[in-house]
Design a protein around this motif. Sequence first.
Motif, PDB file in Angstrom:
ATOM      1  N   VAL A 169       0.850  -1.194   0.000  1.00 12.10           N
ATOM      2  CA  VAL A 169       0.000   0.000   0.000  1.00 12.10           C
ATOM      3  C   VAL A 169       0.885   1.243   0.000  1.00 12.10           C
ATOM      4  O   VAL A 169       1.705   1.433   0.905  1.00 12.10           O
ATOM      5  CB  VAL A 169      -0.941   0.022   1.219  1.00 12.10           C
ATOM      6  N   GLY A 170       0.729   2.072  -1.028  1.00 10.51           N
ATOM      7  CA  GLY A 170       1.415   3.356  -1.096  1.00 10.51           C
ATOM      8  C   GLY A 170       0.517   4.488  -0.652  1.00 10.51           C
ATOM      9  O   GLY A 170      -0.561   4.272  -0.087  1.00 10.51           O
ATOM     10  N   GLU A 171       0.959   5.720  -0.918  1.00  8.62           N
ATOM     11  CA  GLU A 171       0.189   6.877  -0.475  1.00  8.62           C
ATOM     12  C   GLU A 171      -0.821   7.332  -1.516  1.00  8.62           C
ATOM     13  O   GLU A 171      -2.033   7.358  -1.252  1.00  8.62           O
ATOM     14  CB  GLU A 171       1.130   8.037  -0.137  1.00  8.62           C
ATOM     15  N   ALA A 172      -0.348   7.700  -2.723  1.00  6.26           N
ATOM     16  CA  ALA A 172      -1.231   8.237  -3.760  1.00  6.26           C
ATOM     17  C   ALA A 172      -0.561   8.047  -5.120  1.00  6.26           C
ATOM     18  O   ALA A 172       0.668   7.971  -5.214  1.00  6.26           O
ATOM     19  CB  ALA A 172      -1.535   9.713  -3.511  1.00  6.26           C
ATOM     20  N   PRO A 173      -1.332   7.984  -6.188  1.00  7.12           N
ATOM     21  CA  PRO A 173      -0.743   7.825  -7.521  1.00  7.12           C
ATOM     22  C   PRO A 173      -0.088   9.111  -8.001  1.00  7.12           C
ATOM     23  O   PRO A 173      -0.402  10.210  -7.538  1.00  7.12           O
ATOM     24  CB  PRO A 173      -1.947   7.450  -8.403  1.00  7.12           C
ATOM     25  N   GLY A 250       6.395   3.492   2.379  1.00  4.60           N
ATOM     26  CA  GLY A 250       6.540   4.871   2.839  1.00  4.60           C
ATOM     27  C   GLY A 250       5.840   5.112   4.159  1.00  4.60           C
ATOM     28  O   GLY A 250       4.936   4.375   4.569  1.00  4.60           O
ATOM     29  N   GLY A 251       6.263   6.169   4.821  1.00  4.53           N
ATOM     30  CA  GLY A 251       5.686   6.486   6.131  1.00  4.53           C
ATOM     31  C   GLY A 251       4.278   7.021   6.068  1.00  4.53           C
ATOM     32  O   GLY A 251       3.513   6.870   7.024  1.00  4.53           O
ATOM     33  N   ALA A 252       3.890   7.651   4.948  1.00  5.65           N
ATOM     34  CA  ALA A 252       2.556   8.255   4.870  1.00  5.65           C
ATOM     35  C   ALA A 252       1.465   7.204   4.961  1.00  5.65           C
ATOM     36  O   ALA A 252       0.476   7.383   5.697  1.00  5.65           O
ATOM     37  CB  ALA A 252       2.420   9.052   3.574  1.00  5.65           C
ATOM     38  N   SER A 253       1.595   6.096   4.220  1.00  2.11           N
ATOM     39  CA  SER A 253       0.564   5.058   4.280  1.00  2.11           C
ATOM     40  C   SER A 253       0.555   4.370   5.641  1.00  2.11           C
ATOM     41  O   SER A 253      -0.516   4.017   6.158  1.00  2.11           O
ATOM     42  CB  SER A 253       0.786   4.038   3.170  1.00  2.11           C
ATOM     43  N   GLY A 263       8.962   8.641  12.340  1.00  2.00           N
ATOM     44  CA  GLY A 263       9.409   8.823  10.965  1.00  2.00           C
ATOM     45  C   GLY A 263       9.713   7.480  10.323  1.00  2.00           C
ATOM     46  O   GLY A 263       9.914   6.466  10.996  1.00  2.00           O
ATOM     47  N   ILE A 264       9.785   7.489   8.995  1.00  2.00           N
ATOM     48  CA  ILE A 264       9.931   6.229   8.279  1.00  2.00           C
ATOM     49  C   ILE A 264      11.275   5.567   8.569  1.00  2.00           C
ATOM     50  O   ILE A 264      11.373   4.330   8.602  1.00  2.00           O
ATOM     51  CB  ILE A 264       9.750   6.462   6.755  1.00  2.00           C
ATOM     52  N   LEU A 265      12.328   6.336   8.815  1.00  4.23           N
ATOM     53  CA  LEU A 265      13.628   5.729   9.085  1.00  4.23           C
ATOM     54  C   LEU A 265      13.640   5.002  10.426  1.00  4.23           C
ATOM     55  O   LEU A 265      14.400   4.045  10.615  1.00  4.23           O
ATOM     56  CB  LEU A 265      14.728   6.789   9.043  1.00  4.23           C
ATOM     57  N   ILE A 281      -3.370  -8.745  11.050  1.00  2.00           N
ATOM     58  CA  ILE A 281      -2.440  -9.010   9.953  1.00  2.00           C
ATOM     59  C   ILE A 281      -1.063  -8.475  10.334  1.00  2.00           C
ATOM     60  O   ILE A 281      -0.942  -7.391  10.917  1.00  2.00           O
ATOM     61  CB  ILE A 281      -2.929  -8.353   8.648  1.00  2.00           C
ATOM     62  N   ARG A 282      -0.031  -9.236   9.993  1.00  2.00           N
ATOM     63  CA  ARG A 282       1.329  -8.766  10.212  1.00  2.00           C
ATOM     64  C   ARG A 282       1.648  -7.678   9.187  1.00  2.00           C
ATOM     65  O   ARG A 282       1.436  -7.850   7.984  1.00  2.00           O
ATOM     66  CB  ARG A 282       2.335  -9.911  10.069  1.00  2.00           C
ATOM     67  N   ALA A 283       2.161  -6.573   9.682  1.00  2.00           N
ATOM     68  CA  ALA A 283       2.447  -5.437   8.795  1.00  2.00           C
ATOM     69  C   ALA A 283       3.870  -4.957   9.038  1.00  2.00           C
ATOM     70  O   ALA A 283       4.413  -5.074  10.155  1.00  2.00           O
ATOM     71  CB  ALA A 283       1.453  -4.304   9.031  1.00  2.00           C
ATOM     72  N   ILE A 284       4.466  -4.401   7.997  1.00  2.00           N
ATOM     73  CA  ILE A 284       5.816  -3.866   8.069  1.00  2.00           C
ATOM     74  C   ILE A 284       5.893  -2.660   7.135  1.00  2.00           C
ATOM     75  O   ILE A 284       5.240  -2.625   6.085  1.00  2.00           O
ATOM     76  CB  ILE A 284       6.864  -4.929   7.678  1.00  2.00           C
ATOM     77  N   ALA A 285       6.656  -1.676   7.522  1.00  2.00           N
ATOM     78  CA  ALA A 285       6.852  -0.480   6.694  1.00  2.00           C
ATOM     79  C   ALA A 285       8.255  -0.512   6.105  1.00  2.00           C
ATOM     80  O   ALA A 285       9.201  -0.981   6.735  1.00  2.00           O
ATOM     81  CB  ALA A 285       6.655   0.791   7.517  1.00  2.00           C
ATOM     82  N   THR A 286       8.363  -0.010   4.882  1.00  2.00           N
ATOM     83  CA  THR A 286       9.662   0.105   4.221  1.00  2.00           C
ATOM     84  C   THR A 286       9.722   1.430   3.487  1.00  2.00           C
ATOM     85  O   THR A 286       8.726   2.167   3.411  1.00  2.00           O
ATOM     86  CB  THR A 286       9.902  -1.062   3.252  1.00  2.00           C
TER      87      THR A 286
END
Length: 319
Positions: A169-173, A250-253, A263-265, A281-286
Amino acid sequence: MSTSGPIETGHKPSPGEADRLSLALEALLDFYAASGVDGLVDADPFDAFSQTLQPATQSRRPEQAAAPAHPGPARREMPRPQQPATPQQPAPARAQPGATAPRPPAQQTPAAVIPGEEAVDAARAAARSAASLDALHKALASFDGCNLSRTAKNLVFADGNPESRVMFVGEAPGRDEDLQGLPFVGRSGQLLDRMLAAIGLDRSSVYIANVVPWRPPGNRTPSPQETEICKPFIARQIELVDPDILVFLGGASAKALTGVTDGILRLRGRWMPYRTATREIRAIATLHPAYLLRSPIQKRLAWRDFLAIGAALKEGENA
């Protein structure tokens, strides 16, 4: 006063002076010739650009006094290209005195929506009513509670395999996504494809979507109100896909769907729970691929995240 010499002087030039004057005149004539002079000055002034030179010694007749002394050259009429014959259209009818001309019908454009709780409630109701991904797609296409749908060219719903065990899942197109109606098809999408291939995945084995399904004008960041209005639809989309692993690009989603503030880092690489109406659900951010294009040195961090995703998929297969 003698005028027998080539130049009018007060005395007769000596042979030496005559030679010097002759040489000076020859030098002057050579200078004129080198400067492009190719004729003598007439006694009568005239415009050489618009008139033709006439001999100065030609006597003028009385009947020619009214005519211009130096008539211009006759102009040749150039043949005009023949235009293809076009059917004559009837002339518009004249308006009668006192009558008003009819106005063209006004084009109706949908009015902008003021973001608020009513728009969010409408989005929640539309998302809950969708019992399948096709129904959710139709509900989004007909939803008019988000102003972004009025400026975007296409609805960017999803891409990939809805039966996949992993969902991104991203933020926006962006611009390319808006033109094609598919998520992650520009430069960021090409990098994402290479990242997926590094762990043995491709678009046929993953499912990709965005929190906001319409491109914001000028690729600006979606406003908090726009994100809040669109959030019920992506939440329902996650429920219907029901993946084993959810990856926030990304951090926004991640912030929009989990409420985290880091923050995303600091957030990336950490597993976290994402709760739906039916299960956890298991979730992870990258890191977002667009960020990696701007900061290639951070690809090593994203590589670690994707290795963790690949390992989690293998663990699920062996369980």
